[in-house]
Motif scaffolding. Structure first.
Motif, mmCIF file in Angstrom:
data_model
loop_
_atom_site.group_PDB
_atom_site.id
_atom_site.type_symbol
_atom_site.label_atom_id
_atom_site.label_comp_id
_atom_site.label_asym_id
_atom_site.label_seq_id
_atom_site.Cartn_x
_atom_site.Cartn_y
_atom_site.Cartn_z
ATOM 1 N N ALA A 17 -4.799 16.593 3.835
ATOM 2 C CA ALA A 17 -5.692 16.430 5.600
ATOM 3 C C ALA A 17 -7.876 17.055 5.144
ATOM 4 C CB ALA A 17 -5.401 17.323 6.224
ATOM 5 N N ALA A 18 -6.947 17.672 3.082
ATOM 6 C CA ALA A 18 -8.057 19.191 3.322
ATOM 7 C C ALA A 18 -8.865 17.995 2.197
ATOM 8 C CB ALA A 18 -7.638 20.600 2.357
ATOM 9 N N VAL A 19 -8.090 17.028 2.167
ATOM 10 C CA VAL A 19 -8.591 15.818 0.760
ATOM 11 C C VAL A 19 -10.235 14.726 1.574
ATOM 12 C CG1 VAL A 19 -9.012 14.041 -1.011
ATOM 13 C CG2 VAL A 19 -6.816 15.649 -0.381
ATOM 14 N N ALA A 20 -10.718 15.710 0.795
ATOM 15 C CA ALA A 20 -12.458 14.604 1.665
ATOM 16 C C ALA A 20 -12.509 13.157 1.744
ATOM 17 C CB ALA A 20 -13.899 15.918 0.906
ATOM 18 N N GLU A 21 -11.871 12.879 0.018
ATOM 19 C CA GLU A 21 -11.374 11.403 -0.007
ATOM 20 C C GLU A 21 -9.726 10.741 0.178
ATOM 21 O OE1 GLU A 21 -12.924 10.317 -4.088
ATOM 22 O OE2 GLU A 21 -13.153 12.372 -4.143
ATOM 23 N N SER A 22 -9.267 10.114 0.068
ATOM 24 C CA SER A 22 -8.097 9.989 -0.142
ATOM 25 C C SER A 22 -7.274 9.664 -1.168
ATOM 26 C CB SER A 22 -7.104 7.819 0.332
ATOM 27 O OG SER A 22 -7.962 8.219 1.554
ATOM 28 N N PRO A 23 -6.650 10.278 -1.648
ATOM 29 C CA PRO A 23 -5.656 10.430 -2.735
ATOM 30 C C PRO A 23 -5.417 9.562 -3.465
ATOM 31 C CG PRO A 23 -4.134 10.788 -0.694
ATOM 32 C CD PRO A 23 -5.327 11.036 -0.316
ATOM 33 N N ASN A 24 -5.543 9.529 -5.097
ATOM 34 C CA ASN A 24 -5.632 8.056 -5.763
ATOM 35 C C ASN A 24 -4.193 7.767 -6.046
ATOM 36 O OD1 ASN A 24 -5.709 6.454 -7.305
ATOM 37 N ND2 ASN A 24 -5.756 7.838 -9.153
ATOM 38 N N ILE A 25 -3.615 7.262 -4.843
ATOM 39 C CA ILE A 25 -2.076 7.005 -4.862
ATOM 40 C C ILE A 25 -2.755 4.953 -4.170
ATOM 41 C CG2 ILE A 25 0.207 7.107 -4.040
ATOM 42 C CD1 ILE A 25 -0.239 10.551 -3.866
ATOM 43 N N GLU A 26 -1.469 4.658 -5.166
ATOM 44 C CA GLU A 26 -1.983 3.320 -4.254
ATOM 45 C C GLU A 26 -0.485 3.301 -3.012
ATOM 46 O OE1 GLU A 26 -1.373 -0.910 -6.189
ATOM 47 O OE2 GLU A 26 -2.272 0.624 -8.160
ATOM 48 N N PRO A 27 -1.189 3.054 -1.708
ATOM 49 C CA PRO A 27 0.111 2.472 -0.741
ATOM 50 C C PRO A 27 0.894 0.999 -1.154
ATOM 51 C CG PRO A 27 -2.523 1.917 -0.126
ATOM 52 C CD PRO A 27 -2.106 2.221 -1.625
ATOM 53 N N GLY A 28 2.034 1.487 -1.012
ATOM 54 C CA GLY A 28 3.151 1.004 -1.374
ATOM 55 C C GLY A 28 5.276 1.659 -1.065
ATOM 56 N N GLN A 29 5.637 0.721 -1.372
ATOM 57 C CA GLN A 29 6.761 1.514 -1.386
ATOM 58 C C GLN A 29 6.920 2.188 -2.982
ATOM 59 O OE1 GLN A 29 8.950 1.542 0.071
ATOM 60 N NE2 GLN A 29 10.684 2.669 -0.309
ATOM 61 N N TRP A 30 7.322 2.924 -2.894
ATOM 62 C CA TRP A 30 7.583 4.632 -4.551
ATOM 63 C C TRP A 30 9.127 4.561 -4.791
ATOM 64 C CZ3 TRP A 30 3.431 7.070 -6.641
ATOM 65 C CH2 TRP A 30 2.209 6.055 -6.286
ATOM 66 N N SER A 31 9.521 5.103 -5.498
ATOM 67 C CA SER A 31 10.399 5.433 -6.422
ATOM 68 C C SER A 31 10.039 6.806 -6.453
ATOM 69 C CB SER A 31 11.187 5.608 -6.703
ATOM 70 O OG SER A 31 12.301 5.514 -7.640
ATOM 71 N N PHE A 32 10.324 8.543 -6.561
ATOM 72 C CA PHE A 32 10.265 9.051 -6.884
ATOM 73 C C PHE A 32 11.383 9.664 -7.686
ATOM 74 C CE2 PHE A 32 7.254 8.912 -3.580
ATOM 75 C CZ PHE A 32 6.332 9.888 -4.418
ATOM 76 N N THR A 33 11.533 10.669 -8.950
ATOM 77 C CA THR A 33 12.779 11.222 -9.243
ATOM 78 C C THR A 33 12.051 12.491 -9.983
ATOM 79 O OG1 THR A 33 13.590 9.779 -10.086
ATOM 80 C CG2 THR A 33 14.277 10.887 -11.877
ATOM 81 N N SER A 34 13.698 13.874 -9.664
ATOM 82 C CA SER A 34 12.895 14.604 -9.605
ATOM 83 C C SER A 34 14.245 15.295 -10.404
ATOM 84 C CB SER A 34 13.082 15.241 -8.955
ATOM 85 O OG SER A 34 13.969 15.733 -7.969
#
Length: 142
Positions: A17-34
């Protein structure tokens, strides 16, 4: 045990929420691996986790999409959030131990990448150095 809460807190991240503009993340289905590797006196195998998440534009716009979350017993020392990523430092204390956490995540449009480094000092387990590499990619529409 101190290890489990630290892994959980290390992989979570502050409201954007502290970001003045939207994060540079394209909306959609995402897969994360850690993938977490541990250097300690006792051998601990690498741990890899994968999860999927739908990220909507409304989540990015209203700041409800979280990447860092302060867990109980943890204190956020520093955080810098921008449209291009997040960097943070945190310290977590639990009876018999302390962990220093430094993390970063780059937002690269249709992918993300980041690292979380954790130094654990524990009376029970001694000193451990943990490193988690996080990669995410957009896989399609939700």
């Amino acid at each position: 045990m101190l290890l489990r809460p630290l892994l959980a807190s290390a992989l979570l991240v502050l409201p954007l929420a502290a970001v003045a503009e939207s994060p540079n993340i394209e909306p959609g289905q995402w897969s994360f691996t850690s993938t977490t590797s541990v250097e300690a006196d006792m051998p601990i195998p690498d741990q890899t986790e994968t999860y999927d998440e739908c990220i909507a534009q409304s989540d990015l716009d209203d700041g409800s999409f979280d990447f860092v979350e302060e867990e109980e017993g943890c204190e956020l020392l520093e955080h810098n959030v921008s449209a291009d990523g997040v960097d943070y430092q945190m310290i977590c204390r639990e009876e018999g131990g302390e962990a220093t956490i430094e993390g970063n995540m780059a937002f690269l449009g249709d992918r993300t990448e980041g690292n979380v480094d954790i130094l654990v000092e524990s009376q029970q387990m001694g000193q451990m150095q943990m490193q988690t590499v996080i990669e995410g990619e957009r896989t399609g529409d939700c």
